[in-house]
Structure formats: structure tokens, C-alpha cells
Scaffold this active site. Structure first.
Site, PDB file in Angstrom:
ATOM      1  N   ASP A   1      -2.911  54.687  69.042  1.00 33.15           N
ATOM      2  CA  ASP A   1      -2.140  55.749  68.395  1.00 33.15           C
ATOM      3  C   ASP A   1      -2.438  55.989  66.924  1.00 33.15           C
ATOM      4  O   ASP A   1      -2.008  57.002  66.382  1.00 33.15           O
ATOM      5  CB  ASP A   1      -0.638  55.474  68.564  1.00 33.15           C
ATOM      6  CG  ASP A   1       0.193  56.740  68.479  1.00 33.15           C
ATOM      7  OD1 ASP A   1      -0.335  57.826  68.789  1.00 33.15           O
ATOM      8  OD2 ASP A   1       1.375  56.656  68.100  1.00 33.15           O
TER       9      ASP A   1
ATOM     10  N   ASP B   1       7.069  52.233  68.963  1.00 33.91           N
ATOM     11  CA  ASP B   1       6.849  52.448  67.532  1.00 33.91           C
ATOM     12  C   ASP B   1       7.835  51.647  66.699  1.00 33.91           C
ATOM     13  O   ASP B   1       9.050  51.755  66.889  1.00 33.91           O
ATOM     14  CB  ASP B   1       7.001  53.938  67.201  1.00 33.91           C
ATOM     15  CG  ASP B   1       5.822  54.757  67.686  1.00 33.91           C
ATOM     16  OD1 ASP B   1       4.697  54.470  67.265  1.00 33.91           O
ATOM     17  OD2 ASP B   1       6.032  55.686  68.489  1.00 33.91           O
TER      18      ASP B   1
ATOM     19  N   HIS C   1       1.636  52.587  62.140  1.00 35.36           N
ATOM     20  CA  HIS C   1       0.952  53.880  62.029  1.00 35.36           C
ATOM     21  C   HIS C   1       1.906  55.060  61.878  1.00 35.36           C
ATOM     22  O   HIS C   1       1.444  56.192  61.681  1.00 35.36           O
ATOM     23  CB  HIS C   1       0.018  54.095  63.236  1.00 35.36           C
ATOM     24  CG  HIS C   1       0.707  54.007  64.558  1.00 35.36           C
ATOM     25  ND1 HIS C   1       0.833  52.830  65.254  1.00 35.36           N
ATOM     26  CD2 HIS C   1       1.294  54.941  65.329  1.00 35.36           C
ATOM     27  CE1 HIS C   1       1.465  53.047  66.387  1.00 35.36           C
ATOM     28  NE2 HIS C   1       1.763  54.328  66.461  1.00 35.36           N
TER      29      HIS C   1
ATOM     30  N   HIS D   1       4.643  51.940  74.780  1.00 32.17           N
ATOM     31  CA  HIS D   1       4.282  52.172  73.377  1.00 32.17           C
ATOM     32  C   HIS D   1       5.579  52.190  72.572  1.00 32.17           C
ATOM     33  O   HIS D   1       6.401  53.095  72.710  1.00 32.17           O
ATOM     34  CB  HIS D   1       3.531  53.493  73.233  1.00 32.17           C
ATOM     35  CG  HIS D   1       3.020  53.713  71.842  1.00 32.17           C
ATOM     36  ND1 HIS D   1       1.980  53.003  71.306  1.00 32.17           N
ATOM     37  CD2 HIS D   1       3.432  54.566  70.864  1.00 32.17           C
ATOM     38  CE1 HIS D   1       1.753  53.403  70.068  1.00 32.17           C
ATOM     39  NE2 HIS D   1       2.629  54.355  69.770  1.00 32.17           N
TER      40      HIS D   1
END
Length: 1017
Positions: free
Chosen positions: A152, A39, A421, A37
Site C-alpha cells: 500500500d 492501517d 504509510h 490490511h
């Protein structure tokens, strides 16, 4: 982004039993899905992340997958992958990646630039970021993502499954939904369902949806036999630099002969817990978490023997394990051929993780960033449409097509990036917020250059520019006054009549259009400064049309003949709240063609509003209130970037109010100033309301345009605009999901945290209504909104917070936002039957207001060389219920024919071909829901050749999927069995007729490639 230690929050049971659990017979089939993951922002900038770990993820994964045929990996966010591909990957890496993608062992999931937020993002921008990523993937590898991994985002919107279905996805995956709802769904094996996100499209755009269980997307890290986290053998990423010795913090205990059995029992026990929550014997077991697989060698070298050990004892354990991509998991579920429950058009917003942790604060966090992101999106749309028009009309014009594309691409990238996000949500660290703002503002500067070139440069080598054609500098005379030329451009495919406002430094002016005719105008002292003036002009523009205007200034009031009306204000003394003993005695009316507003001299607040057509009056006030936030975790729940938490009702945020009313001939303006303390010199908040005067019935009067000013706030305050009315709404509220559709929000009571859990995201629109009236607010950016009492519409505009939670302090996520903000809301009021025709289009018009481009600074006059001959740009006008969502030249290099494109890729030919500047991407959206309006909700049949003739001659029309990568005739999505057996229409929409006629039904978005016959101008 994983916070609150969720990866360890659910400790694994230490007593092991090996009976088979789950929905089917035989051992549980476990799909171990390796992922990282990553970001695009959050705590660290993109550049910092690329250096510290992200580049190493793709390099090491590529190398390790190439060593063993059974290894797999899913890649999600395309921004990091594209940066790696363009700047880091070697030729060997690229060759390996192409082979891995071809074999299906490296799989691109979602495929957008980012994993976009679902609460505060706008439909336009969700589609943009998906299109950017999908275009790159299809152009580079010939692949089209068919599954999502939305693990997420903080809550799940009902718009997202519709968009993914339109893009050709076969299944959707979500994770973050209310903790109590997820618990109930787990117990009842309801985590998987078929989601019909649109009540108008129904089964046409349904999609199978998998909700992750309580362990979410991270591998459970608790090991009963070790004090280290488990299954994270490469440890935790280090910033700013990777360790030179390769030793990272918290590296898991290696898998050895001594540990493998304990590891296996731990993993099997977790697999069985998960299997009990699903209907089939297939378990999705995510292996990874935030910032993982930067050292894939140590990851796979430990997991390989562990999985081998389990499989050798599969009968004993009742479990088999295999590396898998997401498509392999969903293929197994699809082949189970079960009948699935249907979820209607409800969303999963808002989202709470614990009783006092409602993730509703981020709806309003970093208001400035939210505003700049939407402004950048609007400016991008305007530039895309104008460049497309220019390219069709003047293909050999002096604005070079490659230069133009180089100006557009950075803004496409920046607007896509901020939809992450932890981007537009305002949940990032200050340096990351600064990064987003820098990328957006720099890219907007490039697009401003492009707009200026498209407006001002001659359209061919033989034709002069706008200014050269019409003017030359004349000698300066004694009585000459300065002049300024501006261009006003309407980027919407509707005719608009509206007011535009220009800040000037002269008290008197006259305005003329490009036919030399006077333009209705008004000038007055600026609301922002005593040294400037607001010049309001009434402009009438056709769809996609721009016109030039001349402003003649004067340094003294009243000196321009037939000039702008010079409006003067009337001040009302400051009124203290404690003096509000008797109110409603002295009411001042402000009228327009639609409304009568009454302002109360006893309070300096709005008192009531009357809709003149049906003579319906409601009591109404607007003012500012604040929630005082707790910042000490020892005292109780806190508010932060993400969470809104309060243990008390809001309190009035001011102690006194001043008011100024400026009557005008075009617009009346009411300025209200709110003072935090009675004796303060400077106001803390303001409302500026503009009431159009419906000049000769040409100016729309149904909207009241309001601009607010707030800040800097006091620390640990969250300020709301509270509109209180006599509308009997029973605390029921309607808000939009991403500007796509309206959601009914019924006020719900909870054991804890009721106030915060009744806040909802407002991206474009919110309204309350009763049997007689509807009160609508339209917004230029996202906010949080609630109805905390009867007749109340409360919008959270600004937050400034600090707390001592170590996690927040460690990552600098405390939201000490000292900015001054100036958001805009448009207010509408009237019968439901009236407002239902107006608010959708109004929301689009607020997002895409006319672009004002000054050609020069105020200077001495120009003299015309020749008589002015007006040749306005031809209009493009769609029906009022259809919106031109996109009109652009993406510049992709791939062939629209899939077989030809794959042939080019496989033969290594044409990989460095030029962008296709002749292919136009067109999207048209029906704004209305089925049954919402007797006329405007009807399907619209339109001949696109006729509708677009103002641009040029349409030669070829090809319908595509939402992001353009599929020809609609070849797109065959999976048909899932559902309990209601509703007929599935997976071919999306009927193919366009040869006569270019298409029918667009309520809430449909139809996407086309269009080829025009180019002009030789």
C-alpha cells in the site's frame, strides 16, 4: 488503505473458458493468501480501530485456524498484534498462536511495527520501526520475517529492498507503481525481477521482487451474478462499535449449492487473467482487503466449500486452489529455478493511478507532523546514545536502568507508529494526525526527563551532581545580574563546531564554558518577537560530548565586559513587485569565508551568489510561488492529501517584500518578509538566512542556514519556495531516497499532468548541477521538489486544500491545514568536487543538531565552592565518511544464541526474564557511493575497540543482521538466478576479526552486538 474503488475498477469478464494459461504445464496452482490490511491510523485512531475490528481479527483468526489444519493467515503490522497480545489475548489464544506460528500456518510478514511509507520516511526511522517489530517477534516466538508485503505505500523506493535484504529477507512484494508502467509490465510478464537497489552494493544486497498485478492486494469484488461485493462474507467493518447482532453492511452472498458454481467460475476466471501476466503457473491470489477477517468464522466457512468445489473439478477448470502463506508462494517460485531479469537501482517514484492523479501532493502534506516526527526521531537518537554511554560508564549510577528504558520505549513506539504509510505522509484524517502528534509529544516529554537525569544527577552515590560539585547559592548583591546554566550535547560521532541559538529575554549577555573561558557569542533582537532576543553561541564539541555553559545576562545593552556582540539591524523599505522596473542597480554584499551573497535593494531579494574559492558566480533569487488548486470535482481534477493536480503554472504568492540585514561578528542574518497584498500589515511568508562569519576560521562557512515561515495559507493553495538560478541543469534534478542515496530525476513530458508527475520526494537532500557548479538544499523534514525550468529548484513547503469529492468528505480527508509552519533548509553552493564531500554529512548534521538543555531559569548568581576543574566527557570520533547510525540498549530479553533462545521458548522457561542491559546495538554506515569522491568513497578499515574506547572497553563484538535477529554467520539468503550471472555474495559482509577490525565499504550498513567491560565508577 484502498481508495478510488480499486477493488472493483477492473470488472471480471463474464465469459468463461477453462483452458490452461500461464508459464508452465498442468493446472494453475493458486495460492490463496488470507490477510487483513489494517492501517495503523489513516481514518480512525488506533484505539478506535482496536475496538471496532482489529482485536477481533486476531482473536477470530486464531480460533478459526486452530479448527482446520489447511487454513492459513498472514499478519503484517505488528502494532495492532502487539496491542492485542498484551491487552486482549487470553492464555488460550496465546497458546494457540504459538502453535500456529510453530506450524507455519500463521505467518508474520514484514514484521515491522507498521507498513512504512517509502517516499517521505527517513532511513533511521525505517530501520527503527523494523527493529522494534522484529525484536518483539523474535523475543516472543523465535521467528524472523523473511518476506515483505509492501502493498500500500504510494510508490516504491530503491532503499526499501536494500534494507529488507540487510534484514535477511528472501523476497520483496510491492504493488503501487505507475499505472501505465504496470500495464506494460503485465503485458510483457515483467512483474517479477531481481532488484539491486544500491549501485554500490550491487548483487550483495539484491532481492527478488514481486509486483502485484492490477487487482493489487484486495480480492476482486465484482460478481456477475449478484449486486453485492463478492468474497467479503464478513461485510464491512462498522465504527465506532461492532454490531451486537453480528450483521455487518455489504456481507457477500453466502456460498450455497445454488451459488457455489457461479462463485467458482468467477474466481477461476480471475485466476486465469492473473496467470497470463506471470511466467510460472503459480498465482498469488490475495484474499482480503482493508479491515477484513474480524469475523473469520463466516469468512472461512464460505471459502472452504468454494475451494473444495474448485479442486474437485480441477481438470475441468485447469486450476487448483490452496490456502497459503506468502512464504509458501515464494518457495514455489524459487523452486521453479527460472532465470530472472535484473532491475538496477531505479525506484518507482513518483506514483500515478490515472492520467490526472499523480500522488505527489503527500510529499508536502501536513508539514507540521512531518517536522515533529523528524524532531522526535532526532531526540530519540540523542537519548539512546546518552543512556548507552551512561550505562557503560556508570552501571550502578542513580539513573535506574528500568526507569530509563520505560522513558525510551514510548518514543520508540511513537516514532515507529508515525512511519505508517498513512501517517507521516499526511494522508490521515485530522483526529488521526492529532493522535500521532499526541503520542510523539508525550513520549518526547518522557525522553526530556531522561536526558535531564542523565546530565544532572550524580554518576554515583558518592559523587555530587554537576551543580552541587561546583556551585552554591551566594547572597544577592546590589549589582548582581541573572545567570543561566545550559548543557549542549553533540549526539554525533564527529567533532562539530557550530552555532547554537537560545531565545532569551535580556538584551545583553556574556557566555563562558566549563573551563571559565569566554565563548564567542552574538545577541540581537529575535526574528520571532520584539520582546525576546536571539543569543548565538559558537560551540566546539567532540563526538558524543556534552559541555556546560554559563550565560551572564544584563538588562541594559553594552553592560557586559567581553560579552556577546550586540548586533543591530538595518531595515530596507517595502518594495512593491509592480515597481520592479529597473533592478540590479543597488546591490548589497554579505560575505562569509565561502560566499559573497548579493542582495538587490530594488527588489529586496537575493540577486547572486559567488563561491569565493573558484570565483564562480551564479545569478540566484529565492521567493514564494503558489499553485491554485481546484476543489470542485465537477470542474476538473482536484488536489487533496494524496494528489497534486494543477492545470496552470504557479503564480507569485506575494505583492511586496521588506528586508532587514543584521551584520554581526559571528553570523550575519538577512530577514525577508513577503506580503500577500501591498498594504497588508502582517507578512504571509518569510525567509531568515544566517551567514556564518567563519569566526577565526573555526566556524564552517559552507552552509547557509535558512528558516522559513508560512501560513495560514489561503484555502486551496499550495505554496512553493522557488530558487531560480543560472545553473544549466537541463531541468534534471537529484533527490534522495530516504536519506540513503541520491536518485537522478530527468524531467519527463507526459500527454497529461506533466507538471505534477515531475515532482519527487525530498527527505534530506536535493540538488541541481551543471559542469561547473552544484546547488544543494538540505532539509529538516520531507518535502516535494521539482525542477520546472532551467536552473530552477522548487520545494513545495505547505498545502491547504478542500474539495467536494464525496470519498474525501466522507472520511474527512480534505487537508484544510491552517497551521503556521517553520521548516529549515540548509543551502550549499560550489564546485561538484567540493559539495560532494559535504552534503551527506551536512544532511546528517541538520538531522542531529546539538541538544540544548537548560539546567535552570535565569536567576541570581551561584558562587563556586571550589576551583572549577574541567573533566569533559571523552570523545568518540569516527572517520568523516562513517556515520554512527545507532548506539542503543534495546533491552531485549532473548539470548543472542538462536538455539539457546529456542530452547527457552520451547521449554517455557525464561519468558519473563529481565531485559539485557549489557547488550549494545551498534550500527555504522558508510555515507558515500562507490566512485563519488576520490578519497571519501574508499572502503574504511576501522578497529572498533579503538574507535569506541571513549565509551569503554569493548570486550565482545558480534555481527548481526540489520534488525539484530540473525547472527550474520548463520544468515543464508536465497540466491536467485539472474540473466547476468553476477557473483552473489549472500553472506552479507566478512566476519569481524578477533582484533575488532572491520572494513566498511561504500553504502554498507553493518550491525553489531557489542559488550563492554563495565566501569566500577
Amino acid at each position: 488503505m484502498m481508495r478510488f474503488g480499486a477493488i472493483v475498477a477492473f470488472g471480471l469478464c463474464c465469459c468463461f473458458s477453462y483452458g490452461v494459461v500461464g508459464g508452465g504445464s498442468g493446472p494453475i496452482q493458486t495460492f490463496v493468501i488470507p490477510h487483513s490490511h489494517m492501517d495503523v491510523g489513516w481514518v480512525y485512531t488506533v484505539q478506535e480501530s482496536m475496538h471496532a475490528y482489529a482485536a477481533n481479527v486476531y482473536s477470530s483468526v486464531t480460533e478459526e485456524l486452530s479448527k482446520q489444519k489447511d487454513r492459513r493467515f498472514i499478519a503484517v503490522e505488528q502494532e495492532f498484534f502487539r496491542l492485542w497480545w498484551d491487552a486482549v489475548a487470553t492464555d488460550t489464544h496465546k497458546k494457540q498462536v504459538r502453535q500456529l506460528v510453530k506450524e507455519g500456518r500463521l505467518e508474520f510478514i514484514i514484521g515491522g511495527q507498521v507498513m512504512h511509507d517509502e517516499a517521505v520516511t527517513d532511513l533511521d526511522d525505517q530501520v527503527l520501526q523494523m527493529t522494534e517489530g522484529h525484536g518483539f517477534l523474535y523475543e516472543t516466538f523465535g521467528v524472523r520475517p523473511q518476506f515483505s508485503w509492501h502493498v500500500d505505500p504510494f510508490g516504491a523506493s530503491a532503499t526499501t529492498p536494500v534494507l529488507f535484504a540487510l534484514a535477511g529477507f528472501n523476497a520483496h512484494l510491492i504493488s503501487r507503481i505507475d499505472y501505465d508502467l504496470k500495464d506494460d509490465m503485465q503485458k510483457n510478464k515483467k512483474l517479477q525481477f531481481v532488484w539491486r537497489g544500491s549501485p554500490s552494493l550491487k548483487a550483495q544486497q539484491e532481492i527478488f521482487t514481486h509486483t502485484m498485478d492490477q487487482f493489487s492486494y484486495c480480492t476482486p469484488s465484482y460478481l456477475p451474478f449478484s449486486n453485492r461485493s463478492g468474497f467479503y462474507w464478513n461485510g464491512v467493518a462498522l465504527f465506532p462499535d461492532p454490531p451486537k447482532d453480528g450483521v455487518y453492511p455489504n456481507m457477500s452472498l453466502p456460498v450455497t449449492k445454488e451459488t457455489v458454481d457461479a462463485y467458482a467460475k468467477t474466481m477461476v476466471e480471475n485466476i486465469k487473467r492473473r496467470a497470463a501476466w506471470f511466467r510460472t503457473n503459480h498465482v498469488l491470489w490475495p484474499w482480503g482487503c482493508d479491515k477484513q477477517f474480524y469475523n473469520s468464522s463466516v469468512q472461512f466457512s464460505n471459502m472452504d466449500p468454494l475451494m473444495k468445489y474448485i479442486n474437485q473439478r480441477s481438470k475441468e477448470f485447469g486450476v487448483t486452489v490452496q490456502y497459503a502463506t506468502l512464504s509458501e508462494y515464494f518457495q514455489a517460485i524459487y523452486q521453479s529455478n527460472l532465470t530472472w531479469d535484473v532491475r538496477g537501482s531505479e525506484d518507482f517514484l513518483p506514483y500515478s493511478t490515472e492520467p490526472y492523479k499523480a500522488w505527489t501532493g503527500f510529499y508536502a502534506s501536513r508539514n507540521v507532523l512531518k517536522g515533529v516526527a523528524r524532531k522526535a526521531s532526532s531526540r530519540l537518537h540523542a537519548a539512546e546514545v546518552l543512556f548507552t554511554r551512561y550505562r557503560i560508564s556508570f552501571p550502578e549510577g542513580p539513573v535506574a536502568k528500568d526507569w530509563a528504558l520505560d522513558k525510551l520505549r514510548p518514543l520508540r513506539w511513537a516514532v515507529s507508529e508515525v512511519q505508517h504509510h498513512d501517517g507521516i505522509t499526511g494522508t490521515e484524517s485530522p483526529k488521526v494526525a492529532d493522535m500521532y502528534l499526541q503520542h510523539l509529544t508525550q513520549a518526547m516529554m518522557g525522553v526530556e526527563e531522561l536526558l535531564a537525569a542523565l546530565f544532572l544527577l550524580p554518576h554515583s552515590v558518592i559523587s555530587p551532581s554537576i551543580l552541587d560539585r561546583q556551585y552554591h547559592r551566594k547572597g544577592v548583591g546590589v549589582h548582581d545580574a541573572p545567570e543561566q546554566h545550559i548543557i549542549v550535547y553533540n549526539p554525533l560521532a564527529w567533532n562539530v563546531t557550530t552555532l547554537v541559538n537560545i531565545t532569551v529575554t535580556f538584551p545583553s549577555a556574556a557566555v563562558m564554558d566549563d573551563d571559565g573561558q569566554p565563548v564567542p557569542a552574538q545577541i540581537q533582537r529575535s526574528a520571532q518577537s520584539n520582546n525576546t532576543y536571539d543569543l548565538f553561541m559558537m560551540v566546539e564539541l567532540g563526538g558524543l560530548q556534552y559541555r556546560q555553559y554559563l550565560i551572564k545576562f544584563s538588562g541594559t545593552s553594552g553592560s557586559t565586559k567581553s560579552g556577546a556582540y550586540e548586533a543591530k539591524g538595518v531595515w530596507f523599505e517595502r518594495i512593491r513587485v509592480k515597481d520592479w522596473v529597473k533592478t540590479g542597480r543597488r546591490l548589497l554584499p554579505v560575505l562569509s569565508g565561502c560566499y559573497r551573497l548579493m542582495f538587490d535593494e530594488d527588489t529586496n531579494l537575493l540577486h547572486s551568489i559567488t563561491h569565493l574559492q573558484d570565483k564562480r558566480t551564479v545569478m540566484m533569487t529565492q521567493d514564494f510561488w503558489q499553485y491554485n488548486a481546484n476543489g470542485d470535482v465537477k470542474v476538473g481534477p482536484i488536489s487533496d492529501n494524496y494528489i497534486f493536480s494543477t492545470n496552470a503554472s504557479a503564480v507569485r504568492a506575494y505583492q511586496a517584500v521588506e528586508m532587514e540585514i543584521i551584520p554581526g561578528k559571528i553570523v550575519a542574518e538577512i530577514r525577508q518578509y513577503f506580503y500577500r497584498e501591498e498594504s497588508d500589515k502582517d507578512y504571509a511568508y518569510s525567509i531568515t538566512t544566517r551567514v556564518p562569519e567563519c569566526f577565526r576560521a573555526r566556524l564552517p562557512c559552507h552552509r547557509l542556514e535558512q528558516t522559513y515561515s508560512l501560513g495560514p495559507l489561503s484555502l486551496n493553495t499550495e505554496v512553493v519556495l522557488r530558487t531560480s538560478s543560472s545553473v544549466k541543469n537541463n531541468q534534471t534534478l537529484y533527490t534522495d531516497d530516504n536519506g540513503y542515496r541520491m536518485m537522478r530525476r530527468t524531467y519527463r513530458k507526459f500527454t497529461n499532468n506533466t507538471l505534477a508527475r515531475n515532482y519527487f520526494p525530498m527527505v534530506r537532500t536535493a540538488y541541481i548541477e551543471d559542469d561547473l557548479s552544484r546547488l544543494v538544499l538540505l532539509s529538516d523534514r520531507a518535502h516535494g521538489v521539482s525542477s520546472q525550468a532551467e536552473g530552477q529548484l522548487e520545494v513545495m513547503l505547505h498545502r491547504r486544500l478542500w474539495n467536494n469529492l464525496p470519498w474525501n468528505l466522507g472520511y474527512n480527508l480534505t487537508l484544510n491545514d491552517s497551521s503556521v509552519i517553520q521548516p529549515i533548509l540548509w543551502m550549499m553552493f560550489g564546485p561538484v568536487v567540493v559539495t560532494s564531500k559535504l552534503y551527506q554529512r551536512g544532511a546528517v548534521e541538520l538531522q542531529h543538531r546539538p541538544v540544548i538543555m537548560p539546567i535552570d531559569q535565569p536567576q541570581m548568581p551561584w558562587l563556586e565552592k571550589e576551583p572549577r576543574r574541567s573533566s569533559p566527557v571523552q570523545c568518540v570520533v569516527l572517520p568523516p565518511n562513517l556515520h554512527l547510525l545507532s548506539l542503543s540498549i534495546p533491552g531485549w530479553k532473548y539470548s543472542s544464541n538462536h538455539d539457546i533462545h529456542l530452547g527457552h521458548l520451547n521449554s517455557s522457561q525464561n519468558l519473563h526474564s529481565d531485559p539485557d542491559y549489557d547488550r549494545v546495538l551498534l550500527r555504522i554506515m558508510h555515507l558515500f557511493e562507490e566512485g563519488e569522491d576520490p578519497e571519501l568513497s574508499k572502503p574504511v578499515t576501522i578497529n572498533l575497540k579503538d574507535a569506541l574506547q571513549g565509551l569503554g572497553e569493548v570486550r565482545l563484538l558480534e555481527e548481526r543482521s540489520l534488525t539484530g535477529t540473525w547472527n550474520i554467520t548463520s544468515l543464508q539468503r536465497w540466491k536467485w538466478k539472474t540473466a547476468d550471472n553476477q557473483e552473489k555474495m549472500m553472506k552479507q559482509f566478512p566476519k569481524s576479526d578477533k582484533d575488532f577490525t572491520v572494513t566498511i565499504s561504500p553504502k554498507q550498513i553493518r550491525t553489531f552486538f557489542v559488550h563492554f567491560g563495565f566501569s566500577n565508577s
